[in-house]
Design an enzyme around this catalytic site. Structure first.
Site, PDB file in Angstrom:
ATOM      1  N   GLY A 164     -26.267 -34.333  32.857  1.00  0.00           N
ATOM      2  CA  GLY A 164     -26.143 -33.450  34.013  1.00  0.00           C
ATOM      3  C   GLY A 164     -27.487 -32.849  34.410  1.00  0.00           C
ATOM      4  N   GLU A 203     -31.152 -25.522  37.742  1.00  0.00           N
ATOM      5  CA  GLU A 203     -32.023 -24.868  36.776  1.00  0.00           C
ATOM      6  C   GLU A 203     -31.835 -25.381  35.356  1.00  0.00           C
ATOM      7  OE1 GLU A 203     -31.360 -20.684  37.258  1.00  0.00           O
ATOM      8  OE2 GLU A 203     -32.637 -20.649  39.016  1.00  0.00           O
ATOM      9  N   ASP A 219     -20.429 -17.044  37.851  1.00  0.00           N
ATOM     10  CA  ASP A 219     -20.691 -18.237  38.668  1.00  0.00           C
ATOM     11  C   ASP A 219     -19.557 -19.238  38.466  1.00  0.00           C
ATOM     12  OD1 ASP A 219     -22.025 -19.986  40.395  1.00  0.00           O
ATOM     13  OD2 ASP A 219     -23.220 -20.875  38.794  1.00  0.00           O
ATOM     14  N   ASN A 230     -17.983 -25.471  37.134  1.00  0.00           N
ATOM     15  CA  ASN A 230     -18.249 -24.907  35.811  1.00  0.00           C
ATOM     16  C   ASN A 230     -16.992 -24.754  34.963  1.00  0.00           C
ATOM     17  OD1 ASN A 230     -21.015 -24.811  36.149  1.00  0.00           O
ATOM     18  ND2 ASN A 230     -20.942 -22.809  37.145  1.00  0.00           N
TER      19      ASN A 230
HETATM   20  N1  LIG Z   1     -20.828 -28.610  26.307  1.00  0.00           N
HETATM   21  C1  LIG Z   1     -20.777 -29.596  27.203  1.00  0.00           C
HETATM   22  N2  LIG Z   1     -20.091 -30.730  26.933  1.00  0.00           N
HETATM   23  C2  LIG Z   1     -20.029 -31.747  27.816  1.00  0.00           C
HETATM   24  N3  LIG Z   1     -20.655 -31.734  29.010  1.00  0.00           N
HETATM   25  C3  LIG Z   1     -21.361 -30.643  29.353  1.00  0.00           C
HETATM   26  C4  LIG Z   1     -21.456 -29.515  28.480  1.00  0.00           C
HETATM   27  N4  LIG Z   1     -22.221 -28.584  29.073  1.00  0.00           N
HETATM   28  C5  LIG Z   1     -22.591 -29.088  30.256  1.00  0.00           C
HETATM   29  N5  LIG Z   1     -22.077 -30.327  30.444  1.00  0.00           N
HETATM   30  C6  LIG Z   1     -22.266 -31.194  31.624  1.00  0.00           C
HETATM   31  O1  LIG Z   1     -23.518 -30.892  32.224  1.00  0.00           O
HETATM   32  C7  LIG Z   1     -23.353 -30.419  33.554  1.00  0.00           C
HETATM   33  C8  LIG Z   1     -24.305 -29.269  33.839  1.00  0.00           C
HETATM   34  O2  LIG Z   1     -24.078 -28.197  32.926  1.00  0.00           O
HETATM   35  P1  LIG Z   1     -24.045 -26.684  33.383  1.00  0.00           P
HETATM   36  O3  LIG Z   1     -23.003 -26.475  34.416  1.00  0.00           O
HETATM   37  O4  LIG Z   1     -23.976 -25.859  32.140  1.00  0.00           O
HETATM   38  O5  LIG Z   1     -25.485 -26.444  33.975  1.00  0.00           O
HETATM   39  P2  LIG Z   1     -25.991 -26.480  35.507  1.00  0.00           P
HETATM   40  O6  LIG Z   1     -24.863 -26.572  36.449  1.00  0.00           O
HETATM   41  O7  LIG Z   1     -27.046 -27.490  35.517  1.00  0.00           O
HETATM   42  O8  LIG Z   1     -26.637 -25.113  35.625  1.00  0.00           O
HETATM   43  P3  LIG Z   1     -27.174 -24.464  37.001  1.00  0.00           P
HETATM   44  O9  LIG Z   1     -26.156 -23.417  37.296  1.00  0.00           O
HETATM   45  O10 LIG Z   1     -28.483 -23.939  36.604  1.00  0.00           O
HETATM   46  O11 LIG Z   1     -27.235 -25.526  38.040  1.00  0.00           O
HETATM   47  C9  LIG Z   1     -21.897 -30.019  33.647  1.00  0.00           C
HETATM   48  O12 LIG Z   1     -21.432 -30.178  34.952  1.00  0.00           O
HETATM   49  C10 LIG Z   1     -21.203 -30.960  32.687  1.00  0.00           C
HETATM   50  O13 LIG Z   1     -20.922 -32.182  33.320  1.00  0.00           O
HETATM   51 MG   LIG Z   2     -22.966 -25.721  36.371  1.00  0.00          MG
END
Ligand SMILES: Nc1ncnc2c1ncn2[C@@H]1O[C@H](COP(=O)(O)OP(=O)(O)OP(=O)(O)O)[C@@H](O)[C@H]1O
Ligand SMILES: [Mg+2]
Length: 285
Positions: free
Chosen positions: A100, A104, A222, A227
């Site tokens: 992913g 950020e 958020d 999420n």
């Molecule tokens: N513990 C986990 N197990 C499996 N997949 C995960 C896990 N954490 C995150 N992911 C995958 O990674 C993606 C991005 O993670 P996350 O939503 O925590 O960060 P983000 O969206 O990149 O943060 P930001 O809000 O900064 O954009 C998620 O949509 C999911 O698909």
């Molecule tokens: Mg996210």
């Protein structure tokens, strides 16, 4: 440079010494002067030049000549020292594929004792300025480059996971170094990418988890279909760096916004009518 464990494995102890010295000195310098770095890294001029040339080539360090000759750590270098620490502690033994990319962060699969997920927080300069205002990350005027903002963001997320797990369905916190957190892998997909067979039950489960988190003093801040993950074993709430405490002056407005995001999604995709007030009641009541 895409993050590669190869680079971490190739790091010589002198490379590491330079990276660690830079990390420390960046609390005081935007660009660390040559002589300051040499004294801190305890390397000869020749050795330091050799190490810096490699680190610059690998995109871990940047060199500037204006306003004076100096060096700065950049994200891949920071990634490398965090990974090095995590692998030394044994919480990560291999880095897998990128799963992913967010505004950020970058999220990777990996191996520890079992499958794990690594989240690299990469808070940019711009969003850091906004975060400083909104969340009071740092006093005005303090020198704080993005590396510390990113570490701070990871620290916040890790703190939420520690506080909520296992009562709320969140990834299990395993370890953290600097801006990188290691957590358990969630078997499922984010709601925006799956079609639910029993959406009412899933919504109830989401609200129940928001309720328990609230009782533990935590509001996500958020929450949305991006999420929340769902799989055969239920739902999980992920992505917590921006969480706020329930005694924060904006707490209720943020809780309401979280719930509205979730309800709007279930309404649009599954035609479920669920009044916001009722959801607020379930959570706070
Ligand atoms: N513990 C986990 N197990 C499996 N997949 C995960 C896990 N954490 C995150 N992911 C995958 O990674 C993606 C991005 O993670 P996350 O939503 O925590 O960060 P983000 O969206 O990149 O943060 P930001 O809000 O900064 O954009 C998620 O949509 C999911 O698909
Ligand atoms: Mg996210």
């Amino acid at each position: 440079m895409p993050l590669s464990p190869e680079y971490v494995r190739r790091l010589h102890k002198y490379d590491l010494r330079v990276l660690l010295a830079l990390e420390r000195l960046m609390q005081r310098y935007e660009w660390v002067p040559d002589d300051v770095l040499r004294a801190a890294a305890r390397l000869s001029e020749k050795e330091l030049a050799f190490r810096l040339a490699r680190l610059i080539e690998w995109d871990m360090v940047r060199h500037a000549t204006v306003p004076y000759a100096g060096y700065a750590l950049i994200f891949p270098g920071y990634d490398a020292i965090a990974l090095h620490t995590l692998s030394q502690r044994g919480s990560v033994s291999a880095l897998g594929s990128l799963i992913g990319v967010g505004k950020e962060s970058e999220v990777f699969s990996g191996l520890g004792l079992g499958p794990v997920v690594l989240k690299f927080h990469h808070v940019g300069q711009q969003s850091f300025q906004a975060a400083r205002k909104e969340r009071g990350y740092m006093p005005e005027g303090a020198h704080c480059p993005w590396i510390f903002a990113s570490a701070r963001s990871a620290e916040q997320e890790y703190a939420a996971l520690q506080r909520l797990s296992p009562d709320v369905a969140v990834p299990l916190p395993i370890d953290r170094s600097r801006h990188v957190i290691v957590m358990s892998e969630i078997p499922g997909a984010t709601l925006n990418r799956c079609t639910l067979e029993a959406p009412e039950e899933v919504l109830d489960e989401v609200l129940e988890n928001v309720r328990i988190a609230y009782r533990k003093g935590v509001i996500h801040g958020d929450l949305s279909e991006f999420n929340i993950m769902a799989g055969d074993d239920g739902v999980w709430l992920i992505d917590w760096p921006q969480w706020i405490a329930t005694d924060h002056p904006n707490a209720e407005a943020l809780l309401r916004r979280d719930l509205e995001n979730v309800l709007r999604y279930f309404n649009r995709k599954y035609r479920i009518e669920y009044p916001t007030e009722e959801a607020v009641g379930v959570v706070i009541g």
